[in-house]
Design an enzyme around this catalytic site. Structure first.
Site, PDB file in Angstrom:
ATOM      1  N   LYS A   5       0.665  -1.195   0.053  1.00  0.00           N
ATOM      2  CA  LYS A   5      -0.008   0.022  -0.125  1.00  0.00           C
ATOM      3  C   LYS A   5       0.980   1.250   0.041  1.00  0.00           C
ATOM      4  O   LYS A   5       1.984   1.383   0.324  1.00  0.00           O
ATOM      5  CB  LYS A   5      -0.798   0.021   1.244  1.00  0.00           C
ATOM      6  CG  LYS A   5      -2.099  -0.997   1.028  1.00  0.00           C
ATOM      7  CD  LYS A   5      -2.888  -0.996   0.008  1.00  0.00           C
ATOM      8  CE  LYS A   5      -3.715   0.403  -0.347  1.00  0.00           C
ATOM      9  NZ  LYS A   5      -4.520   0.495  -1.273  1.00  0.00           N
ATOM     10  N   TYR A  56       1.725   0.226  -4.720  1.00  0.00           N
ATOM     11  CA  TYR A  56       0.522   0.845  -5.167  1.00  0.00           C
ATOM     12  C   TYR A  56       0.614   2.382  -4.458  1.00  0.00           C
ATOM     13  O   TYR A  56       0.995   2.543  -3.099  1.00  0.00           O
ATOM     14  CB  TYR A  56      -0.625   0.136  -4.499  1.00  0.00           C
ATOM     15  CG  TYR A  56      -0.994  -0.961  -5.274  1.00  0.00           C
ATOM     16  CD1 TYR A  56      -1.411  -1.108  -6.592  1.00  0.00           C
ATOM     17  CD2 TYR A  56      -1.007  -2.203  -4.553  1.00  0.00           C
ATOM     18  CE1 TYR A  56      -1.650  -2.207  -7.395  1.00  0.00           C
ATOM     19  CE2 TYR A  56      -1.412  -3.335  -5.215  1.00  0.00           C
ATOM     20  CZ  TYR A  56      -1.868  -3.416  -6.642  1.00  0.00           C
ATOM     21  OH  TYR A  56      -2.046  -4.402  -7.146  1.00  0.00           O
ATOM     22  N   HIS A 103      -1.842   5.081  -5.906  1.00  0.00           N
ATOM     23  CA  HIS A 103      -2.945   5.705  -6.002  1.00  0.00           C
ATOM     24  C   HIS A 103      -2.836   7.642  -5.776  1.00  0.00           C
ATOM     25  O   HIS A 103      -3.704   7.997  -4.793  1.00  0.00           O
ATOM     26  CB  HIS A 103      -4.155   5.186  -5.104  1.00  0.00           C
ATOM     27  CG  HIS A 103      -4.066   3.794  -5.468  1.00  0.00           C
ATOM     28  ND1 HIS A 103      -4.679   3.327  -6.308  1.00  0.00           N
ATOM     29  CD2 HIS A 103      -3.895   2.723  -4.689  1.00  0.00           C
ATOM     30  CE1 HIS A 103      -4.704   1.926  -6.618  1.00  0.00           C
ATOM     31  NE2 HIS A 103      -4.499   1.371  -5.440  1.00  0.00           N
ATOM     32  N   GLU A 127      -0.127   0.453 -10.038  1.00  0.00           N
ATOM     33  CA  GLU A 127      -1.499   0.518 -10.646  1.00  0.00           C
ATOM     34  C   GLU A 127      -1.352   1.230 -12.205  1.00  0.00           C
ATOM     35  O   GLU A 127      -2.403   1.047 -12.853  1.00  0.00           O
ATOM     36  CB  GLU A 127      -2.382   1.306  -9.828  1.00  0.00           C
ATOM     37  CG  GLU A 127      -2.242   2.803  -9.812  1.00  0.00           C
ATOM     38  CD  GLU A 127      -1.225   2.979  -8.479  1.00  0.00           C
ATOM     39  OE1 GLU A 127      -0.873   4.353  -8.073  1.00  0.00           O
ATOM     40  OE2 GLU A 127      -0.507   2.024  -8.060  1.00  0.00           O
ATOM     41  N   ASP A 150     -10.035   3.429  -3.957  1.00  0.00           N
ATOM     42  CA  ASP A 150      -8.495   3.828  -3.803  1.00  0.00           C
ATOM     43  C   ASP A 150      -8.314   4.967  -4.839  1.00  0.00           C
ATOM     44  O   ASP A 150      -7.218   5.761  -4.568  1.00  0.00           O
ATOM     45  CB  ASP A 150      -7.748   2.706  -4.415  1.00  0.00           C
ATOM     46  CG  ASP A 150      -7.247   1.826  -3.099  1.00  0.00           C
ATOM     47  OD1 ASP A 150      -7.663   1.856  -2.163  1.00  0.00           O
ATOM     48  OD2 ASP A 150      -6.892   0.377  -3.407  1.00  0.00           O
TER      49      ASP A 150
END
Length: 372
Positions: free
Chosen positions: A75, A94, A96, A118, A271
């Protein structure tokens, strides 16, 4: 290269960025691997397994951050981790960023090389190969979680998705026919519900029609079709994605008053800011809220609920590109495999992902190919 992995600190996040098998791969290629003690326990991997694979176990996350040249996570870093950034660090995780200006600012100010899972686009691997495994899991989980929160004790309307002979089946509406939506559709159809899936792409709808046939209703995604569909829905799944960009708000607040009391909305796009006007991030320990009689499930790390499956699925994909970066350095890895450019969101204080820049009005986009 010195490569590291720390324990995730997001609320109820049990995944981990590297498995012992990954460590063995990196160590076998000559890299030094540093793992925070206890990092893999939530996914069922012990410190002894990491050590046996060749990792050096480190007492604190700060020590790992301070030591490594490349940090591999799951994350996005949280504010507590921003002070641990250092210039030139490769952060492979990730991110985001389109829904997170403070993190964007921290990465830019820290001159971190932010490589986002992503946004990595590789047509040879099927589009977004580092997002795909979590999309598959989140899509399948969305039906599982939606079914649970349709139960009366959670504020749902008390409907069983499949029904039983002599009773109506539940109506499920899926907004978006991409990876998440397709996997949600597989589970919904398998459970015997009535399924409607909407997408803006006619070729995608044709594919879904070929895949599911008469078991689903496909519709072009527009305001009129969405509004008509959700009125009769028991469960709505939001699965809209524009890679790297904030999700469009296609599930309107005004729809709630027209929906069945106790219907459920699961926003898998949370997200990226969510595709619902009433979406706000929730966590596994308090996953739902009710607005205008509709139960909202907006957990930002859905696959974290099944960390063993999620970790193995994710790291199976990430190790392929991560090893290229570690072996050659980020710059040379990009030159040798240009798809890696698409994953770089921040570099040396510059914002290098156009879709992220387009989601804000305060950043200048810089083409990564002019920098490395």
């Amino acid at each position: 290269m010195k490569v590291g992995c720390v324990k995730e600190i997001k609320n109820n996040e049990f995944r981990v960025g590297m498995t012992p098998d990954n460590v063995k791969v990196y160590a076998g290629a000559g890299h030094e691997v540093y793992i925070e003690k206890g990092a893999g326990l939530g996914s069922g991997f012990t410190d002894a397994e990491y050590e046996a694979a060749g990792a050096k176990m480190i007492d604190t996350a700060k020590e790992v951050w301070d030591t490594v040249e490349m940090m591999i996570k799951v994350k996005e870093p949280l504010p507590e981790e921003y002070p641990l950034f250092h210039e030139g660090l490769i952060l492979y995780t990730y991110l985001h960023l389109a829904a997170d200006k403070p993190q964007t600012d921290a990465l830019l100010n820290g001159k971190v090389k932010g490589v986002a899972y992503e946004t990595l686009f590789d047509p040879r691997q099927g589009g977004l190969p580092l997002l795909a495994p979590m999309s598959q899991i989140a899509g399948r989980l969305s039906i599982q979680e939606g079914a649970k929160y349709l139960e009366k004790r959670f504020g749902g309307e008390g409907v069983l998705l499949a029904g039983v002979p002599g009773t109506p089946k539940a109506n499920i509406v899926i907004l978006g026919g991409g990876n998440v939506g397709t996997n949600a559709c597989k589970i919904a159809v398998g459970m015997g519900a009535n399924v409607t899936i909407l997408d803006i792409s006619l070729p995608r709808l044709a594919y879904l029609d070929d895949l599911f046939g008469a078991r689903v209703q496909t519709l072009v995604s527009n305001d009129a079709n969405i509004e008509k569909s959700v009125k009769e829905a028991d469960l709505v799944i939001g699965s809209v994605l524009i890679p790297g960009k904030a999700a469009p708000k296609i599930f309107k607040k005004k729809y709630l008053k027209e929906m069945k009391p106790g219907a459920v909305f699961v926003d898998v796009a949370v997200d990226q800011g969510g595709c619902g006007e009433t979406t706000r991030v929730t966590y596994h320990d308090d996953p739902i809220f009710i607005e205008d009689g509709v139960v909202h499930y907006c957990v930002g790390n859905m696959p974290g609920a099944v960390p063993r499956t999620s970790t193995i699925a994710l790291t199976n994909a990430t190790v392929y590109y991560g090893l290229q970066i570690a072996n050659k350095g980020l710059e040379q890895a990009c030159k040798d495999n240009e798809v890696i450019y698409s994953a770089i969101n921040t570099y040396d204080g510059k914002l290098t992902c156009k879709n992220v820049a387009d989601s804000f009005d305060c950043y200048e986009y810089v083409d990564i190919k002019t920098l490395c």
